[in-house]
Design a protein around this motif. Sequence first.
Motif, PDB file in Angstrom:
ATOM      1  N   LYS A 104       0.827  -1.202   0.000  1.00  0.00           N
ATOM      2  CA  LYS A 104       0.000   0.000   0.000  1.00  0.00           C
ATOM      3  C   LYS A 104       0.867   1.260   0.000  1.00  0.00           C
ATOM      4  N   GLU A 105       1.891   1.264   0.820  1.00  0.00           N
ATOM      5  CA  GLU A 105       2.794   2.419   0.890  1.00  0.00           C
ATOM      6  C   GLU A 105       3.550   2.588  -0.414  1.00  0.00           C
ATOM      7  N   ARG A 108       1.184   4.068  -2.869  1.00  0.00           N
ATOM      8  CA  ARG A 108       0.942   5.483  -2.553  1.00  0.00           C
ATOM      9  C   ARG A 108       2.107   6.351  -3.027  1.00  0.00           C
TER      10      ARG A 108
END
Length: 127
Positions: A104-105, A108
Amino acid sequence: FAAVSRLFSPSDAVGQGLLELLTPAVQQLDVHVHTVRESQVELREHIDSLATELCRINEHQKVALDLDPYVKKLLNARRRVVLVNNILQNAQERLRRLNHNVAKETARRKTMLEESGGLFSRSPSKP
């Protein structure tokens, strides 16, 4: 890399590097934990089978041979295997969450990089 260094502070670049470094390690560890858990389940099944067989043999023995202590040892070993399996399951779940957070990071930051790249390519007079 120059575009990344303009967009992120040195600590962000280090964070990005750590994410890229940790992702394969977390995935590999997850695979190993899964393999160990499968072998733990197989071991537990073998222990159950052996304990059942020892009980059956003990019931059909004409000679008084007490196998109960051995059955108890097997059941104790089975309990420990189940305990280790539960610990591994919890560790695997934490690894799964960590892997999810890393992905997810990374997504992002990739999105942020792509959006910032679009900002650099526009002329200052255009919105």
